[in-house]
Design an enzyme around this catalytic site. Sequence first.
Site, PDB file in Angstrom:
ATOM      1  N   ASP A 311      -2.756   1.809   3.426  1.00 20.25           N
ATOM      2  CA  ASP A 311      -3.992   1.494   3.117  1.00 20.25           C
ATOM      3  C   ASP A 311      -4.736   2.142   4.359  1.00 20.25           C
ATOM      4  O   ASP A 311      -4.321   2.940   5.258  1.00 20.25           O
ATOM      5  CB  ASP A 311      -4.007  -0.068   3.537  1.00 20.25           C
ATOM      6  CG  ASP A 311      -5.490  -0.678   3.391  1.00 20.25           C
ATOM      7  OD1 ASP A 311      -6.405  -0.311   2.703  1.00 20.25           O
ATOM      8  OD2 ASP A 311      -5.842  -1.640   4.288  1.00 20.25           O
ATOM      9  N   ASP A 511      -2.246  -3.866   6.167  1.00 23.48           N
ATOM     10  CA  ASP A 511      -2.708  -5.098   7.484  1.00 23.48           C
ATOM     11  C   ASP A 511      -2.151  -6.321   7.217  1.00 23.48           C
ATOM     12  O   ASP A 511      -2.281  -7.342   7.911  1.00 23.48           O
ATOM     13  CB  ASP A 511      -4.192  -5.164   7.582  1.00 23.48           C
ATOM     14  CG  ASP A 511      -4.831  -5.638   6.182  1.00 23.48           C
ATOM     15  OD1 ASP A 511      -4.192  -5.885   5.259  1.00 23.48           O
ATOM     16  OD2 ASP A 511      -6.224  -5.375   6.114  1.00 23.48           O
ATOM     17  N   ASP A 515      -3.533  -6.658   1.315  1.00 28.12           N
ATOM     18  CA  ASP A 515      -2.564  -5.991   0.467  1.00 28.12           C
ATOM     19  C   ASP A 515      -1.397  -6.695   0.458  1.00 28.12           C
ATOM     20  O   ASP A 515      -0.383  -6.239   0.363  1.00 28.12           O
ATOM     21  CB  ASP A 515      -2.334  -4.679   1.362  1.00 28.12           C
ATOM     22  CG  ASP A 515      -3.836  -4.023   1.458  1.00 28.12           C
ATOM     23  OD1 ASP A 515      -4.306  -3.675   0.236  1.00 28.12           O
ATOM     24  OD2 ASP A 515      -3.960  -3.582   2.468  1.00 28.12           O
TER      25      ASP A 515
END
Length: 618
Positions: A311, A511, A515
């Site tokens: 990410d 995180d 996600d």
Amino acid sequence: MQKQIMSHKNQIALVNGILVVVGFGAHFLLHNEPLEVGAFVLASILGVLPIALQAYQALRVRVVSIDLLVTIAVIGAFAIQNFEESAVVTFLFLFGAYLEQRTLNQTRSAIKELTELAPESALLQVAEGQYEEVDVDEVDEGDVLLVKTGAKVPVDGHVLRGEGHINEASITGESLPVTKSVGSDVFAGSILENGTLEIQADKVGEDTTFGKIIELVEEAQDSKSEAERLIDRFAKYYTPIVLLLALVVWAFTRNLELAITILVLGCPGALVIGVPVSNVSGIGNGARHGILLKGSEVINRFSQVDTMVFDKTGTLTIGNPEVADWQFYGNEAEKKQVFAFLGSIEEESDHPLGKAVLNWLGNFDKVPVTETKVVKGGGVTATVAGRQIAVGNLALMAQTGLTVSKAIEKDAQNFEAKGNSLVALAVDGQLVLLLGIRDQLRPGVKGVLGQLKELGVKNLVLLSGDNQGTVTLVAEELGLTEAKGNMLPEDKANYIEQLQSQGQVVAFVGDGVNDSPSLALADIGIAMGNGTDVAIETSDVVLMNSDFARLPHALGLTKATARNMKENIGIAIGVVLVLLASLIFSNWMNMTIGMFVHEGSILVVILNGMRLLRYKVK
């Protein structure tokens, strides 16, 4: 009686050893045969008691254990009046068990160190200005506590009054102190190095981050990988086979000494202990460095990863974005009111971009917000002071039926070319404000990605909900293999499935909040945790202080652990084969030598596993 014998097993081993020394002294120095025989007989009887009890307890649950093989071997040696070997074998077995337990306890030092850091008491406010020391178990959520210089923070909470520097190494693995002031979060188990803090308890006991870390590491160290389960099943059948082989040899040769020697040589102790000690040591090393590896199976899977998916915000970047560019398109007379609309909506959001907008706005006149609707992957629509407001990306603007002018499109392209994320504000169907928000890359992130490549990661992929221009810019700067922008959480999960269908072993680094589908779906989910509950619960690996630089250590550690496990299996099997070959092709092999080598091989695999406690990535 059984409990007394088992609780004094180490003392029995000591007395057993003294009697063995007396026996050899009587033989070589005093030439006193009665004393020699008496010492060896007493040593054999005393030494076999705890071994036979363990064998009996195992048989009660229908397990043919190593202890049974040794018990039968000792009884056999005693029956043929080979008292010297029966005494030495019992001593070596008991002494080996003592050394094995002692060294295994050292591999579990991470748990011991964590447990010792657990707070035991707290200063509880009983009246205004008065505090009473109580057991930490008596503290409830909402209680007000006082933490003085040098004391451990007893609970998870937030600072009500005071300022100080706290060492959070027990939570994050980072030894540098962190400044805490009013409103700051504090964690149980951390130590206040200076200052005095008054805090309010938000989480207590096992619900604290520290409590969960201890629970996770304990569960991880007690968990078994597929390799361990396979070895356990193998040992379950292997041990009876050795017993049967000894019986067959005795039946055909009538050589009882040869049969009981086979029992000793065939003990699979090193094979059974080799894999667990590698995994426990690897998990212990990780815990010391702020890396939580959730069990043996995670280590095995992580060591095979060849594709890492990242990410962007909070992972490759610092996660503290700021407004870098902006353009206002509305009526100048309404600018203050438009800013009030924007701030009132963003105050209700916990999105990182929303926080950046609030920091940029500073003070504004708050107005009531109603009919708020979150559009996944787009932004927010709401009614503010009777006006229809939309805040989000350009895709949201298109969904609301808004037409973007050529001039605004050009500004948007320019913002994106600088690596900005876009936030637009529309009032009553007209776009009046465009913000370009930019986050900074984590320091040293490019070097870390280079280390991952050296460790065998072939594909480095960036998946982000940000616009493609920003994502491409980041990917080019960091030398990533692939980069995809404008991706919703389900898009990321689908892309991970696509990579897995191509035979790639995928780790996802995120995180732990937005996600979670990708973290759960990937072969290995890695959360940049900062000790948050969601990160701890949803991922396989947690970097507790969100230090991206720890990622190569985590990967290298799992590879070293997997390699160490294979080494231990090779040592264990190799020793058994050499012993059996020596018995067949030589005349010097006997029960005592076999037991000595057997116990030696156990110590070798334990010490080999313990090397992982000192592992550092190159």
